[in-house]
Design a protein around this motif. Structure first.
Motif, PDB file in Angstrom:
ATOM      1  N   PRO A  54       0.836  -1.208   0.000  1.00 55.33           N
ATOM      2  CA  PRO A  54       0.000   0.000   0.000  1.00 55.33           C
ATOM      3  C   PRO A  54       0.868   1.255   0.000  1.00 55.33           C
ATOM      4  N   HIS A  55       0.548   2.189  -0.865  1.00 54.35           N
ATOM      5  CA  HIS A  55       1.316   3.434  -0.931  1.00 54.35           C
ATOM      6  C   HIS A  55       0.472   4.523  -1.574  1.00 54.35           C
ATOM      7  N   VAL A  56       0.952   5.740  -1.398  1.00 48.31           N
ATOM      8  CA  VAL A  56       0.379   6.898  -2.073  1.00 48.31           C
ATOM      9  C   VAL A  56       1.487   7.395  -2.994  1.00 48.31           C
ATOM     10  N   ASP A  57       1.243   7.514  -4.286  1.00 48.24           N
ATOM     11  CA  ASP A  57       2.304   8.014  -5.176  1.00 48.24           C
ATOM     12  C   ASP A  57       2.637   9.460  -4.777  1.00 48.24           C
ATOM     13  N   THR A  58       3.918   9.817  -4.948  1.00 47.44           N
ATOM     14  CA  THR A  58       4.400  11.148  -4.557  1.00 47.44           C
ATOM     15  C   THR A  58       3.481  12.257  -5.080  1.00 47.44           C
ATOM     16  N   THR A 118      -4.564   4.999  -0.151  1.00 51.63           N
ATOM     17  CA  THR A 118      -3.458   4.142  -0.567  1.00 51.63           C
ATOM     18  C   THR A 118      -4.022   3.142  -1.584  1.00 51.63           C
ATOM     19  N   HIS A 119      -3.148   2.712  -2.492  1.00 49.52           N
ATOM     20  CA  HIS A 119      -3.512   1.620  -3.399  1.00 49.52           C
ATOM     21  C   HIS A 119      -2.433   0.548  -3.289  1.00 49.52           C
ATOM     22  N   ALA A 120      -2.835  -0.678  -3.535  1.00 49.40           N
ATOM     23  CA  ALA A 120      -1.917  -1.812  -3.341  1.00 49.40           C
ATOM     24  C   ALA A 120      -2.406  -2.986  -4.167  1.00 49.40           C
ATOM     25  N   MET A 136       1.382   5.585 -15.771  1.00 46.12           N
ATOM     26  CA  MET A 136       1.701   6.785 -16.554  1.00 46.12           C
ATOM     27  C   MET A 136       1.498   8.000 -15.669  1.00 46.12           C
ATOM     28  N   ARG A 137       2.550   8.810 -15.568  1.00 47.56           N
ATOM     29  CA  ARG A 137       2.499   9.995 -14.705  1.00 47.56           C
ATOM     30  C   ARG A 137       3.048  11.191 -15.464  1.00 47.56           C
ATOM     31  N   SER A 138       2.589  12.391 -15.075  1.00 48.43           N
ATOM     32  CA  SER A 138       3.087  13.636 -15.687  1.00 48.43           C
ATOM     33  C   SER A 138       3.962  14.325 -14.660  1.00 48.43           C
TER      34      SER A 138
HETATM   35 FE   LIG Z   1       1.121   3.654  -7.200  1.00 46.39          FE
END
Ligand SMILES: [Fe+2]
Ligand SMILES: O=C(O)CCC(=O)C(=O)O
Length: 269
Positions: free
Chosen positions: A114-118, A208-210, A234-236
């Motif tokens: 589980p985490h939150v992307d920056t 959080t997603h995991a 995919m991130r900007s």
């Molecule tokens: Fe993520």
């Protein structure tokens, strides 16, 4: 603590689109064709032949993910293959487009904690394109426990990529006697192969997603064995003055954590 997944709204104009508007989540089924999926799987293993390992394997395109800043690299860039650039004009948000792409292969039994992307280093829209196998993604509204874990000293950049809000670690020493904290219920979203997930708003910043590391998911009451699953995240990237965040979730916001640490360092001088 597991809760039933929130009920989505089905888009009237396009029933392949499911939305959870209150948390900014959207799933587009059949976003890519079986042919595109086969091309992507083939291309992945042309670069990384091994399929028999047990661990997640990553490949980077565009600006590489930088495991020391949890943002995009300033300089390391791999040009996009056409199987990625071809899908960009079809992404639901067009006024900014991803420039950082991580393709991950998850052998059956592997997952991501589980985490939150920056928050500060990437713009709001986070995409995950799934292919190869169905998998359940676990969502949970972040709570005090996640906030505390994100403030623990980091062991290594690699750990932090996903340990940011990991609930896998044990109770820190001296905290055993504290009353139990509120832990929000988690729920699982089934991601079919070839579907595109878009996280914005609360699901991006405050949940959080995991992916639980297991070999079988229970879907509609049936045990479904996992096959190899792939995703393209995919991130900007945010650059210069755009780096930062003023979201409504300071507990799990890296920009706020950095401010807190700077204030603490200034106080102790
Ligand atoms: Fe993520
Ligand atoms: O595999 C996925 O769908 C998600 C991966 C992810 O959450 C991440 O790389 O931050």
């Amino acid at each position: 603590m597991q809760a039933p997944p929130p009920i989505p709204t089905v888009d009237i104009a396009d029933p392949s689109i499911l939305r959870w508007d209150s948390i900014g989540l959207m799933l587009i089924r059949d976003f890519i064709s079986e042919e595109q999926e086969a091309t992507m799987i083939h291309a992945f293993h042309a670069r990384d032949p091994a399929k028999e390992g047990k661990k997640r394997v990553s490949q980077h395109f565009g600006y590489h993910f930088d495991y020391s800043t949890f943002g995009a690299s300033e300089s390391t860039f791999t040009p996009l293959p056409s199987y990625i650039s071809d899908i960009l004009p079809r992404l639901p948000i067009q006024h900014y487009l991803p420039d950082q792409f991580t393709i991950q292969y998850y052998p059956p039994g592997s997952g991501i904690p589980p985490h939150v992307d920056t928050h500060s280093m990437f713009a709001e829209a986070l995409y995950s394109l799934s292919f190869g196998s169905t998998v359940s993604m676990t969502f949970r509204m972040a709570g005090p426990n996640d906030a505390r874990k994100m403030r623990l000293p980091k062991r290594s950049a690699q750990d932090m990529e996903t340990a940011a809000a990991s609930s896998a670690s044990s109770t820190p020493p001296g905290e055993e006697d504290k009353p139990e904290e509120v832990v929000h219920p988690s729920w699982e979203l089934v991601l079919p192969p070839r579907s595109l997930l878009l996280m914005t708003g609360p699901s991006r910043y405050g949940y959080t997603h995991a992916i639980r590391p297991r070999k079988t998911d229970i879907i509609d009451g049936q045990a479904v064995p996992r096959q190899g699953r792939y995703s393209i995240t995919m991130r900007s990237s945010r650059r210069g003055d755009e780096i930062g965040c003023d979201c409504a979730y300071p507990g799990v916001c890296d920009a706020r954590i950095r401010d807190e640490m700077a204030a603490r360092a200034a106080d102790s001088r």
